[in-house]
Design a protein around this motif. Structure first.
Motif, PDB file in Angstrom:
ATOM      1  N   SER A 262       0.847  -1.197   0.000  1.00  8.91           N
ATOM      2  CA  SER A 262       0.000   0.000   0.000  1.00  8.91           C
ATOM      3  C   SER A 262       0.882   1.246   0.000  1.00  8.91           C
ATOM      4  O   SER A 262       0.880   2.033  -0.926  1.00  8.91           O
ATOM      5  N   SER A 263       1.686   1.393   1.077  1.00  5.92           N
ATOM      6  CA  SER A 263       2.650   2.500   1.045  1.00  5.92           C
ATOM      7  C   SER A 263       3.964   1.948   1.575  1.00  5.92           C
ATOM      8  O   SER A 263       3.995   1.245   2.577  1.00  5.92           O
ATOM      9  N   MET A 264       5.033   2.224   0.885  1.00  6.94           N
ATOM     10  CA  MET A 264       6.340   1.696   1.244  1.00  6.94           C
ATOM     11  C   MET A 264       6.817   2.348   2.544  1.00  6.94           C
ATOM     12  O   MET A 264       6.966   3.567   2.608  1.00  6.94           O
ATOM     13  N   GLN A 265       6.995   1.522   3.568  1.00  7.75           N
ATOM     14  CA  GLN A 265       7.487   2.035   4.855  1.00  7.75           C
ATOM     15  C   GLN A 265       8.954   2.408   4.703  1.00  7.75           C
ATOM     16  O   GLN A 265       9.759   1.587   4.285  1.00  7.75           O
ATOM     17  N   LYS A 266       9.302   3.649   5.016  1.00  5.51           N
ATOM     18  CA  LYS A 266      10.703   4.061   4.883  1.00  5.51           C
ATOM     19  C   LYS A 266      11.429   3.777   6.186  1.00  5.51           C
ATOM     20  O   LYS A 266      10.971   4.186   7.262  1.00  5.51           O
ATOM     21  N   LEU A 267      12.546   3.056   6.094  1.00  8.37           N
ATOM     22  CA  LEU A 267      13.314   2.779   7.305  1.00  8.37           C
ATOM     23  C   LEU A 267      14.245   3.947   7.579  1.00  8.37           C
ATOM     24  O   LEU A 267      14.802   4.536   6.651  1.00  8.37           O
ATOM     25  N   ASP A 268      14.432   4.233   8.848  1.00 10.54           N
ATOM     26  CA  ASP A 268      15.300   5.342   9.225  1.00 10.54           C
ATOM     27  C   ASP A 268      16.776   4.910   9.089  1.00 10.54           C
ATOM     28  O   ASP A 268      17.187   3.884   9.641  1.00 10.54           O
ATOM     29  N   TRP A 269      17.563   5.679   8.345  1.00  8.59           N
ATOM     30  CA  TRP A 269      18.969   5.343   8.081  1.00  8.59           C
ATOM     31  C   TRP A 269      19.772   5.226   9.372  1.00  8.59           C
ATOM     32  O   TRP A 269      20.496   4.252   9.597  1.00  8.59           O
ATOM     33  N   ASP A 270      19.644   6.226  10.242  1.00  7.04           N
ATOM     34  CA  ASP A 270      20.439   6.224  11.479  1.00  7.04           C
ATOM     35  C   ASP A 270      20.128   5.000  12.336  1.00  7.04           C
ATOM     36  O   ASP A 270      21.019   4.390  12.917  1.00  7.04           O
ATOM     37  N   GLN A 271      18.850   4.666  12.369  1.00  8.00           N
ATOM     38  CA  GLN A 271      18.464   3.487  13.168  1.00  8.00           C
ATOM     39  C   GLN A 271      19.054   2.214  12.557  1.00  8.00           C
ATOM     40  O   GLN A 271      19.511   1.327  13.263  1.00  8.00           O
ATOM     41  N   PHE A 272      19.029   2.156  11.222  1.00  2.34           N
ATOM     42  CA  PHE A 272      19.563   0.980  10.532  1.00  2.34           C
ATOM     43  C   PHE A 272      21.062   0.830  10.816  1.00  2.34           C
ATOM     44  O   PHE A 272      21.549  -0.262  11.137  1.00  2.34           O
ATOM     45  N   ILE A 273      21.788   1.956  10.722  1.00  6.65           N
ATOM     46  CA  ILE A 273      23.234   1.923  10.957  1.00  6.65           C
ATOM     47  C   ILE A 273      23.536   1.529  12.402  1.00  6.65           C
ATOM     48  O   ILE A 273      24.415   0.707  12.677  1.00  6.65           O
ATOM     49  N   LEU A 274      22.764   2.086  13.299  1.00  3.72           N
ATOM     50  CA  LEU A 274      22.960   1.754  14.709  1.00  3.72           C
ATOM     51  C   LEU A 274      22.717   0.258  14.936  1.00  3.72           C
ATOM     52  O   LEU A 274      23.470  -0.421  15.626  1.00  3.72           O
ATOM     53  N   PHE A 275      21.677  -0.224  14.284  1.00  3.66           N
ATOM     54  CA  PHE A 275      21.311  -1.638  14.413  1.00  3.66           C
ATOM     55  C   PHE A 275      22.436  -2.545  13.893  1.00  3.66           C
ATOM     56  O   PHE A 275      22.856  -3.492  14.566  1.00  3.66           O
ATOM     57  N   THR A 276      22.954  -2.235  12.695  1.00  2.00           N
ATOM     58  CA  THR A 276      23.982  -3.122  12.129  1.00  2.00           C
ATOM     59  C   THR A 276      25.312  -2.957  12.866  1.00  2.00           C
ATOM     60  O   THR A 276      26.085  -3.907  12.970  1.00  2.00           O
ATOM     61  N   ARG A 277      25.576  -1.743  13.382  1.00  2.00           N
ATOM     62  CA  ARG A 277      26.858  -1.538  14.060  1.00  2.00           C
ATOM     63  C   ARG A 277      26.862  -1.969  15.515  1.00  2.00           C
ATOM     64  O   ARG A 277      27.922  -2.064  16.133  1.00  2.00           O
ATOM     65  N   GLN A 278      25.694  -2.244  16.069  1.00  2.00           N
ATOM     66  CA  GLN A 278      25.747  -2.744  17.444  1.00  2.00           C
ATOM     67  C   GLN A 278      25.691  -4.280  17.500  1.00  2.00           C
ATOM     68  O   GLN A 278      25.852  -4.874  18.550  1.00  2.00           O
TER      69      GLN A 278
ATOM     70  N   TYR B  52      21.015 -16.244  23.362  1.00  2.00           N
ATOM     71  CA  TYR B  52      20.953 -14.986  24.122  1.00  2.00           C
ATOM     72  C   TYR B  52      22.253 -14.851  24.912  1.00  2.00           C
ATOM     73  O   TYR B  52      22.985 -15.820  25.087  1.00  2.00           O
ATOM     74  N   THR B  53      22.514 -13.642  25.382  1.00  2.00           N
ATOM     75  CA  THR B  53      23.752 -13.447  26.146  1.00  2.00           C
ATOM     76  C   THR B  53      23.545 -12.466  27.290  1.00  2.00           C
ATOM     77  O   THR B  53      22.622 -11.639  27.239  1.00  2.00           O
ATOM     78  N   ASN B  54      24.398 -12.569  28.296  1.00  2.00           N
ATOM     79  CA  ASN B  54      24.368 -11.580  29.383  1.00  2.00           C
ATOM     80  C   ASN B  54      25.414 -10.496  29.149  1.00  2.00           C
ATOM     81  O   ASN B  54      25.489  -9.538  29.898  1.00  2.00           O
ATOM     82  N   ILE B  55      26.247 -10.701  28.104  1.00  2.00           N
ATOM     83  CA  ILE B  55      27.316  -9.727  27.836  1.00  2.00           C
ATOM     84  C   ILE B  55      26.697  -8.447  27.288  1.00  2.00           C
ATOM     85  O   ILE B  55      25.830  -8.486  26.413  1.00  2.00           O
ATOM     86  N   HIS B  56      27.172  -7.321  27.818  1.00  2.00           N
ATOM     87  CA  HIS B  56      26.683  -6.038  27.316  1.00  2.00           C
ATOM     88  C   HIS B  56      27.863  -5.240  26.784  1.00  2.00           C
ATOM     89  O   HIS B  56      28.855  -5.047  27.484  1.00  2.00           O
ATOM     90  N   TYR B  57      27.786  -4.792  25.527  1.00  2.00           N
ATOM     91  CA  TYR B  57      28.863  -3.976  24.953  1.00  2.00           C
ATOM     92  C   TYR B  57      28.547  -2.499  25.140  1.00  2.00           C
ATOM     93  O   TYR B  57      27.402  -2.082  24.975  1.00  2.00           O
ATOM     94  N   ASN B  58      29.577  -1.739  25.473  1.00  2.00           N
ATOM     95  CA  ASN B  58      29.393  -0.298  25.687  1.00  2.00           C
ATOM     96  C   ASN B  58      29.690   0.530  24.455  1.00  2.00           C
ATOM     97  O   ASN B  58      29.425   1.727  24.431  1.00  2.00           O
ATOM     98  N   ARG B  59      30.289  -0.097  23.442  1.00  2.00           N
ATOM     99  CA  ARG B  59      30.654   0.646  22.236  1.00  2.00           C
ATOM    100  C   ARG B  59      30.270  -0.114  20.984  1.00  2.00           C
ATOM    101  O   ARG B  59      30.208  -1.349  20.991  1.00  2.00           O
ATOM    102  N   LEU B  60      30.095   0.667  19.905  1.00  2.00           N
ATOM    103  CA  LEU B  60      29.745   0.063  18.614  1.00  2.00           C
ATOM    104  C   LEU B  60      30.974  -0.564  17.967  1.00  2.00           C
ATOM    105  O   LEU B  60      32.105  -0.293  18.362  1.00  2.00           O
ATOM    106  N   VAL B  61      30.723  -1.346  16.905  1.00  4.66           N
ATOM    107  CA  VAL B  61      31.786  -1.977  16.123  1.00  4.66           C
ATOM    108  C   VAL B  61      32.666  -0.924  15.452  1.00  4.66           C
ATOM    109  O   VAL B  61      32.165   0.078  14.969  1.00  4.66           O
ATOM    110  N   SER B  62      33.966  -1.180  15.432  1.00  5.53           N
ATOM    111  CA  SER B  62      34.879  -0.319  14.679  1.00  5.53           C
ATOM    112  C   SER B  62      35.468  -1.156  13.540  1.00  5.53           C
ATOM    113  O   SER B  62      35.724  -2.339  13.705  1.00  5.53           O
ATOM    114  N   ARG B  63      35.638  -0.540  12.379  1.00  3.84           N
ATOM    115  CA  ARG B  63      36.153  -1.307  11.228  1.00  3.84           C
ATOM    116  C   ARG B  63      37.107  -0.464  10.394  1.00  3.84           C
ATOM    117  O   ARG B  63      37.029   0.763  10.394  1.00  3.84           O
TER     118      ARG B  63
END
Ligand SMILES: Cc1cc2nc3c(=O)[nH]c(=O)nc-3n(C[C@H](O)[C@H](O)[C@H](O)COP(=O)(O)O)c2cc1C
Length: 292
Positions: free
Chosen positions: A81-97, A270-281
């Motif tokens: 019906s209408s193409m849902q636009k994904l938010d870029w920043d959210q996507f990047i945050l998602f893939t980098r975390q 699942y894990t109990n480990i929590h990372y405080n920083r995003l991936v660096s590449r």
């Protein structure tokens, strides 16, 4: 080769067609084509339906439901019906975390969740020639523990063997050092093989089919991202791929047919480990070719 290819493909254009030519523009194989060459109208005609890859673009693009394809059901093509636009920043945050998890906890993964991922997401991955033939295997419980134990045994065997021949080259020495490190982990009760994951999903290719390894790889990353959205964490299961050639017992456990190749696997949980920083590449090694 598609499973459906046993039945001959038949495509017809019904009287709803308004000759907009969209189906001709999107058909990857030229099966829907113009009546005359050069074209005098945009009226589609069907040319050699046997080469159709059943990608369904014609059905999805047609504004009047004018295409009948004997292997594709119109009802399986949900309307957009209408193409849902994904938010870029959210996507990047998602893939980098996303992180490769090295210590899963004991929380089990319900099979229904895996089923949901595979049915509602993974199967929509693109495949070469629209093959859709990647076979997926799920291992859990005692079965996965047996695989883990055999990978660990293989690491220990390999480490012993390499300790004798490591003097012959720097490369062997370096592999031996990694194996020695894994061996230390095993001996201290850690699990470098399956990282305590409750579930492993394996993606296999058909050795006889060119590019089917690429299909399997794409499906695996699609699965990984889908799993992450549903709160599951993951790690690629390279330990199994690497150990497989050195263990007949592992090959027996995985039960691949003679034409099947294990391309990659994912450990999920699942894990109990929590990372405080995003991936660096590092930056992508990029080459742009334009001028000849
Ligand atoms: C093909 C492949 C195989 C991998 N195999 C393993 C593995 O056997 N064990 C493991 O702990 N991590 C494995 N990894 C994870 C990588 O080490 C990891 O992706 C990389 O170090 C970057 O870290 P990140 O995924 O947390 O960003 C594998 C990754 C890929 C892509």
């Amino acid at each position: 080769m598609n499973k459906n290819s046993i039945r001959k493909i038949a495509i017809t254009i019904n009287t709803n067609c308004i000759e907009c030519g969209k189906c001709i523009e999107v058909c990857p194989m030229g099966v829907l084509t113009c009546e005359n060459n050069p074209p005098v109208s945009k009226k589609p005609v069907v040319f050699d339906p046997e080469v159709c890859i059943s990608c369904g673009h014609c059905i999805a693009v047609c504004p009047r439901n004018a295409i009948n394809h004997n292997q594709l059901l119109l009802d399986d093509f949900q309307e957009i019906s209408s193409m849902q636009k994904l938010d870029w920043d959210q996507f990047i945050l998602f893939t980098r975390q996303r992180r490769s998890i090295r210590k899963f906890n004991t929380r089990p993964v319900p099979i229904e969740l895996l089923d949901k991922i595979l049915k509602e997401s993974t199967r929509y991955s693109p495949t070469g020639h629209n093959r859709q033939m990647t076979e997926v295997m799920i291992f859990e419980g005692e079965y996965l523990k047996s695989i883990r134990d055999e990978i660990n045994n293989t690491i220990i065997r390999f480490s012993n063997y390499l300790s004798y021949i490591r003097i012959f080259s720097k490369k062997i020495e370096s592999v031996w050092r990694s194996m020695r490190s894994f061996r230390n982990m095993i001996e201290s009760g850690m699990d470098p093989s399956t990282r305590n994951a409750p579930v492993a999903i394996l993606f296999t290719a058909d050795k006889r089919i060119k590019e089917s390894e690429v299909d399997a790889t794409i499906l695996s990353y699609h699965t990984l991202l889908s799993a992450e959205i549903l709160g599951l964490r993951s790690c690629y299961f390279g330990a199994l791929i690497n150990a497989l050639p050195y263990s007949r017992k592992l090959r027996k456990l995985i039960k691949l047919s003679s034409h099947q190749k294990l391309v990659c696997g994912l450990l999920l949980g699942y894990t109990n480990i929590h990372y405080n920083r995003l991936v660096s590449r590092k930056n992508i090694n990029l080459k742009v070719m334009k001028e000849l």
